[in-house]
Each structure stands twice: as C-alpha cells, then as structure tokens.
Design a protein around this motif. Structure first.
Motif, short mmCIF file in Angstrom:
data_model
loop_
_atom_site.label_atom_id
_atom_site.label_comp_id
_atom_site.label_asym_id
_atom_site.label_seq_id
_atom_site.Cartn_x
_atom_site.Cartn_y
_atom_site.Cartn_z
N LYS A 1 -3.26 14.62 -17.93
CA LYS A 1 -3.25 15.75 -18.98
C LYS A 1 -3.02 17.08 -18.26
N LEU A 2 -3.73 17.43 -17.04
CA LEU A 2 -3.84 18.62 -16.39
C LEU A 2 -2.94 18.70 -15.18
N LYS A 3 -2.38 17.65 -14.65
CA LYS A 3 -1.51 17.33 -13.47
C LYS A 3 -2.43 17.98 -12.29
N ILE A 4 -3.69 17.43 -12.30
CA ILE A 4 -4.47 17.89 -11.20
C ILE A 4 -4.20 16.87 -10.20
N SER A 5 -4.14 17.05 -8.93
CA SER A 5 -3.80 16.12 -7.86
C SER A 5 -4.60 16.49 -6.63
N SER A 6 -5.43 17.36 -6.65
CA SER A 6 -6.26 17.78 -5.47
C SER A 6 -7.60 18.71 -6.15
N ILE A 7 -8.24 18.77 -4.88
CA ILE A 7 -9.78 19.55 -5.33
C ILE A 7 -9.36 21.10 -5.74
N ALA A 8 -8.63 21.54 -4.98
CA ALA A 8 -7.93 22.94 -5.28
C ALA A 8 -7.41 23.11 -6.71
N ASP A 9 -6.72 22.18 -7.08
CA ASP A 9 -6.28 22.10 -8.46
C ASP A 9 -7.25 22.01 -9.54
N LEU A 10 -8.40 20.91 -8.92
CA LEU A 10 -9.48 20.82 -10.26
C LEU A 10 -10.31 22.03 -10.29
N LEU B 1 0.83 -1.23 -0.28
CA LEU B 1 0.09 0.01 0.02
C LEU B 1 0.96 1.27 0.05
N ASN B 2 1.91 1.17 0.54
CA ASN B 2 2.72 2.32 0.76
C ASN B 2 3.38 2.69 -0.56
N GLU B 3 3.77 1.73 -1.23
CA GLU B 3 4.36 1.67 -2.54
C GLU B 3 3.39 2.39 -3.61
N LEU B 4 2.09 1.79 -3.50
CA LEU B 4 1.13 2.36 -4.31
C LEU B 4 1.00 3.90 -3.88
N ARG B 5 0.64 4.20 -2.61
CA ARG B 5 0.58 5.58 -2.50
C ARG B 5 1.74 6.58 -2.83
N ALA B 6 2.86 5.92 -3.05
CA ALA B 6 3.94 6.83 -3.35
C ALA B 6 3.91 7.23 -4.91
N GLU B 7 3.22 6.52 -5.55
CA GLU B 7 3.05 6.81 -7.11
C GLU B 7 1.94 7.73 -7.34
N PHE B 8 1.40 8.36 -6.21
CA PHE B 8 0.28 9.47 -6.73
C PHE B 8 0.41 10.50 -5.67
N PRO B 9 0.12 11.68 -5.86
CA PRO B 9 0.02 12.63 -4.97
C PRO B 9 -1.09 12.19 -3.77
N SER B 10 -0.70 12.63 -2.23
CA SER B 10 -1.56 12.48 -1.40
C SER B 10 -3.01 12.82 -1.48
N ALA B 11 -3.20 13.87 -2.13
CA ALA B 11 -4.61 14.27 -1.79
C ALA B 11 -5.48 13.83 -3.11
N ILE B 12 -4.91 13.18 -4.01
CA ILE B 12 -5.74 12.74 -5.37
C ILE B 12 -6.89 12.14 -4.90
N LEU B 13 -6.90 11.19 -3.94
CA LEU B 13 -8.15 10.43 -3.45
C LEU B 13 -9.26 11.41 -3.15
N GLU B 14 -9.06 12.77 -2.63
CA GLU B 14 -10.03 13.42 -2.53
C GLU B 14 -11.09 13.64 -3.55
N LEU B 15 -10.58 13.38 -4.82
CA LEU B 15 -11.22 13.66 -6.03
C LEU B 15 -12.43 12.59 -6.29
N PHE B 16 -12.11 11.51 -5.42
CA PHE B 16 -13.35 10.58 -5.57
C PHE B 16 -14.58 11.14 -4.92
N SER B 17 -14.33 12.29 -3.95
CA SER B 17 -15.49 12.59 -3.49
C SER B 17 -16.51 13.44 -4.15
#
Length: 330
Positions: free
Chosen positions: A111-120, A80-96
């Motif tokens: 495409k847009l380097k979006i990794s958080s709700i603020a980025d989106l 799980l730690n290895e998987l998390r390291a592949e993505f920005p920590s806030a990206i899971l927020e986007l699923f909400s």
C-alpha cells in the motif's frame, strides 16, 4: 563458508519470505520446523550434503532435504535467491520492529511501498501508516516509539552497565516456585566486556508460568517475540533479553550451548562426533547410526551396549564448571 547455523538461518529466511508472499501456512511451518531440526542436528557437516541422510531427520521431507543438500554442497540456493529477488533487500529489517508481522509488513509494502525502516519512519511521521486499514493512530505511535528505541539502543552495553540488572532478574526468576534451575548464559556468563543481549536459561516443568512471570517483570519495557520455549523482550535499560525454558534434563546442555561462542560450540560438537556422540542444546547421546558412514575417526561408530553404558556413566558424571573471569578459548 556454509555452516549448519547458516543453513538453519537460510531456511528461516525462506519461511519469512514465504509469509510475505502469503503462501500456504503448512509450507511455511515446514521450513520453520526444518530450520529447528537442522539447529539440533548433531551429526557431521558432510551429512548435510547427503539428501538420503537428511530425509531421515524428523521434520525434513524430500523437497526440503534437496534444498539443504544444495546449500551445503554449493553454498547457495536458487530457490532462496528467487524469493529474495521478489522483495527489496532491506524489507526483512522490518521484522525487527516489535508488533510487525508478515501481514502488516506485506500491507505496508503493497500500500505504501515501504521496504525499509527508513521508509517506515518517514511514513509514520507523515501520518500515512495510521490511515491504513488495521493500523490506526495507536499502532502508528507504537511503531514510531519502537523505531526510536531501536536507534537509541542500537549497539552494545558494557558489562558493568547491566550486571546488577541481570543479576536481579536472575535472582527473581530463581525465586519463582516453578523454577528448578536458573542461569544467565551468553556473553554475560563469559564475562565479556561488551554484552549485546542477555540470555536466561530456566529449567521448569511449567514453561508458561515462567514465561508469564518473565514478561510481567518490572524491568521489562516491551515484548519482542514469544514462543513455546523462547521469549524475547526489551528491558527498560534498552538491552534485549531472551528467555529459554527447558526441562531439567536439558538444562546443562542448553546452558553449555547458549554460553559458548559459535566457534566453541562447533569445536565441542566435533569432539563429541569423533567419540561417537551427538551434542546439541538439548542432549548428549549416541550419534545416529547413519548408513554408509563407516567407522572412522571423523564419524560415529556403531553403538554397543558397552559403549552406551560408558556414555551413560560419562554423562552422569558431568559437572558444570564455575565460569571464571578468564580469556575466551574459542
């Protein structure tokens, strides 16, 4: 402290991250199924540390059993730690954000380097999201509205603010011809002063019909997620509302589980185990006879016909108490 619930959440997170990696759907589904199996697992926490015991649970194979054992034993998981390291920590927020699944989030990130709700939000406001293939102006507008609603309705609701709405929705569900039993569960049923969401438990032989009725209710503003037995919506008042449709036999156990706090459910599950029973959101029954457990006050004893008859009589005599406006015990 690692708990059964946290292990189930970790497995679900693995499934989500694997979706973002566009992994094999069967592998993703295996982790999702394992998460549900662990949620329903009625034996003691020590059994989660035993790989051989875990492999006996339906839906859990050797590889996933090893990972669950690692989580239960060490409190962490290298995979799980290895998987998390592949993505920005806030990206899971986007699923909400309603309407955003793994494929769209992956496209936004790549495409847009979006990794958080603020980025989106920034990308939507600049019009960049609409330019992506598969999105467009309509999707961009929906995302903007969803982000605005999320900010507007973040936090909690006072009991009095949503009491009438909750009772009306319960009454409407109860009036449906396919509804056998209906209750509001969760913190609302416990009469907590602050309520974060509403939980409805419905017993029915026609879950699809009940779900369709629920989603089309005038109080519903938008759909968050829909599954075979659980559906989440946002009401026009802003509060999230979850519907769980179960069988008539499962109803009392679902109502108990989804009414109690996490601490309360842990205590009740342990009490059941100490008496040789397993208790979860679906049933109360004989605990599994797991090899090497032995007979001790902390572990279920071997089942017998006499004990089974006693349990049957006990289960048949169970009555759901009236919830009073009293302090929460656990």
């Amino acid at each position: 402290m690692m708990t059964k619930e946290k292990i189930a959440e970790a497995l679900e997170e693995i499934a989500t991250l694997l979706e973002l990696k566009d992994e094999n759907p069967f592998k993703i589904r295996a982790y999702q199924n394992a998460s549900r199996s662990i949620e329903a697992f009625g034996a003691s926490f020590s059994d989660l540390q035993n790989q051989e015991t875990l492999e006996k649970i339906p839906g859990i194979g050797k590889a996933i059993a090893a990972k669950i054992s690692e989580l239960a034993t060490t409190g962490g998981l290298k995979f799980l730690n290895e998987l998390r390291a592949e993505f920005p920590s806030a990206i899971l927020e986007l699923f909400s954000i309603p309407g955003l699944g793994a494929k769209k989030i992956k496209a936004l990130h790549e495409k847009l380097k979006i990794s958080s709700i603020a980025d989106l939000q920034a990308a939507c406001e600049s019009g960049r999201v609409a330019e992506l293939p598969g999105f467009g102006e309509t999707t961009q507008t929906k995302i903007c509205n969803a982000i605005a609603n999320r900010a507007k309705h973040a936090g909690s609701f006072q009991f009095g603010e949503i009491a009438a709405e909750a009772e009306q929705l319960r009454s409407d569900l109860a009036a449906h011809e396919d509804a056998l039993q209906v209750s509001v569960a969760g913190s609302f049923r416990r009469r907590k002063e602050i309520v974060r969401d509403l939980d409805f438990i419905v017993a029915s032989k026609s879950p699809d019909t009940i779900t369709e009725f629920f989603c089309a209710h005038p109080f519903v503003e938008g759909l968050i997620a829909r599954g075979p037995t659980k559906t989440s919506v946002r009401l026009k008042s802003g509060i999230q509302c979850d519907l769980r449709v179960v069988t008539n036999a499962e109803y009392p156990f679902a109502l108990h589980y989804f009414t109690g706090s996490k601490e309360h459910n842990i205590v009740m599950r342990n009490r059941a185990l100490n008496r040789g029973w397993t208790l979860n959101e679906y049933r109360l029954g004989p605990a599994p006879n797991l090899e090497g457990r032995g007979d001790s006050p902390e572990s279920p004893v071997k089942d017998s016909k006499k004990a089974a008859r006693g349990r049957s009589r006990a289960i048949a005599s169970v009555k759901i108490p009236t919830i009073r406006d009293e302090p929460e015990l656990y």
